[in-house]
Design an enzyme around this catalytic site. Sequence first.
Site, short mmCIF file in Angstrom:
data_model
loop_
_atom_site.label_atom_id
_atom_site.label_comp_id
_atom_site.label_asym_id
_atom_site.label_seq_id
_atom_site.Cartn_x
_atom_site.Cartn_y
_atom_site.Cartn_z
N THR A 22 5.08 -1.09 -6.15
CA THR A 22 3.60 -0.45 -6.76
C THR A 22 3.63 0.97 -6.86
OG1 THR A 22 2.84 -2.61 -6.30
CG2 THR A 22 1.35 -0.84 -6.88
N VAL A 23 3.55 1.64 -5.50
CA VAL A 23 3.36 2.95 -5.15
C VAL A 23 4.54 3.88 -5.39
CG1 VAL A 23 2.79 4.74 -3.63
CG2 VAL A 23 1.77 2.25 -3.36
N ALA A 52 15.80 3.97 -2.08
CA ALA A 52 16.11 2.99 -1.55
C ALA A 52 15.30 1.70 -1.81
CB ALA A 52 16.01 3.33 0.01
N LYS A 114 -0.42 2.37 6.41
CA LYS A 114 -1.41 2.33 7.49
C LYS A 114 -1.08 1.48 8.42
CE LYS A 114 -2.03 0.12 3.67
NZ LYS A 114 -3.21 -0.35 2.50
N GLU A 138 -1.95 10.96 3.83
CA GLU A 138 -3.20 10.99 3.22
C GLU A 138 -3.45 9.73 2.45
OE1 GLU A 138 -6.00 13.81 2.77
OE2 GLU A 138 -6.46 11.66 2.67
N GLY A 196 -2.27 -5.31 -8.33
CA GLY A 196 -1.42 -4.24 -7.29
C GLY A 196 -2.25 -3.72 -6.14
N ASP A 210 -6.13 -4.67 7.40
CA ASP A 210 -5.86 -3.46 6.82
C ASP A 210 -7.14 -2.52 6.78
OD1 ASP A 210 -4.24 -2.32 4.42
OD2 ASP A 210 -6.54 -2.29 3.65
N LYS A 214 -6.95 1.33 8.83
CA LYS A 214 -7.23 2.46 8.46
C LYS A 214 -8.64 3.05 9.19
CE LYS A 214 -6.40 0.87 3.50
NZ LYS A 214 -6.89 0.11 2.41
#
Length: 440
Positions: A22-23, A52, A114, A138, A196, A210, A214
Amino acid sequence: MSTDTADAQVRTIRVGLLGCGTVGGALVDMLGERGADIEARTGIRLEIGAIAVRSASKNRGGGATAGLLTTDARAVVADPDIDVIVEVIGGIEPARELILAALANRKPVITANKELLANCGQELADAAAEARVDLLFEAAAAAAIPIIRPLRESLLGEDVSRVMGIVNGTTNYILTQMTELGADYADALTEAQNLGYAERDPTADVEGYDAGAKAAIMASIAFGAKVAAGDVYHEGISNISAADIAFANRLGYQIKLLAIAERFGDGTDAAPYEIGVRVHPSMVVDDHPLASVRGSFNAVFVEGADAGELMFYGRGAGGRPTASAVLGDLIDAAGNRVRETYHPVPGGPAVPIRPIDDQSSAYYLNLEVADAPGVLAEVAGVFGAHGVSIRSMEQEGLDAEARLVFVTHEATERDIQSTLADLAALDAVHGVGTMLRVIS
Ligand code: NDP
Ligand code: HSE
């Protein structure tokens, strides 16, 4: 790193991308779309040297061409022709091992991971300091929202007392769908996965891990202290029902999963610093700025002694919003690489963690009780016995019983938990509903 002979001013930085989901996929697209503009503005050409992935046969489209793909991530971090590494695989291993190898090879690293930073951040920061290269992250706090850089640079001189926010897009999306459309929890989670937003294992989102990771990262930077994932108290949203949401709304609140990092004390011998970091569903009063943060949007509210209240708002999940923050870090690290400098990860001493039992809040409780004389006095007596003061109470008639809804003044978690235990033991109390902390 090479200098283009056609234009002596342009420096080419070759990027090794670890992960193209996704990212990573969004980052490849954005580099294709914006590369020329970035080059014109910075004099740096960002060129993907290798990507990769786990499966090289998956069709990815765009700039992730077959010639760039490899399943050998170790070779990418060892490749002397690769200048900078972007890690967007996720999870602890092999991401940790790959980042450490990249840093040992004096390659700057950008990561959105994270989970890894909250569990192994100190080890990675030490390795980056040893190699004197960038470790930038970031995207790991609130995706597109710039919060790490403001905390580590703009607010470095500020006496930050609290960082509180909605930092998980999946859970905020689910709660918004349940509140506004009456959506079913499971359906809303499936939608968040399809969009996503969710982690590979969405338990990390819905159970607060999660957001906890953070919160640990933001607390470490905001307070210049070592805070890790294991220091964070967390509860998720999987027990929040449509009825809880309806009660909260009727009383003038929105239910939000909040991450709250606070520093207590003033650093003197009499009041040494302590840090409390917690994640839990909260009732946020309707006129608080965090109450209006909807869908996958996130917001982080920072309180400082001199700066006052600041709020950072934006998209907290999704491929392109996250890749936007990764790309900003990548341009920063590439510039530092060209200038042969880096930003050290701000560090600090270990500060004692205040246990959740000793932290305070106002609370919302609802009880199903026998509708009989003396019950209210008996219930109120339990609150009083534990030193918990009631701010408001509402009674609603049910078929053969009554529902009592309480909002308390500030009390410690220890006192509210013992109040709950004693209330549950009363014969007149037939049910104890969800307890929620109240933020006003
Ligand atoms: P995805 O699951 O979509 O992508 C993961 C990528 O890593 C895939 O391309 C996968 O390969 C690749 N991969 C997995 N294992 C390996 C391995 N052993 N070696 C090489 N490649 C591997 O994750 P996301 O893009 O959603 O997330 C990436 C990171 O960004 C995570 O740390 C996440 O927490 C973080 N993040 C994500 C946000 C989001 O909204 N999605 C927001 C903020 C941070 P293949 O494609 O072959 O399966
Ligand atoms: N799963 C995360 C979320 C991704 O929903 O917020 C962004 O970090």
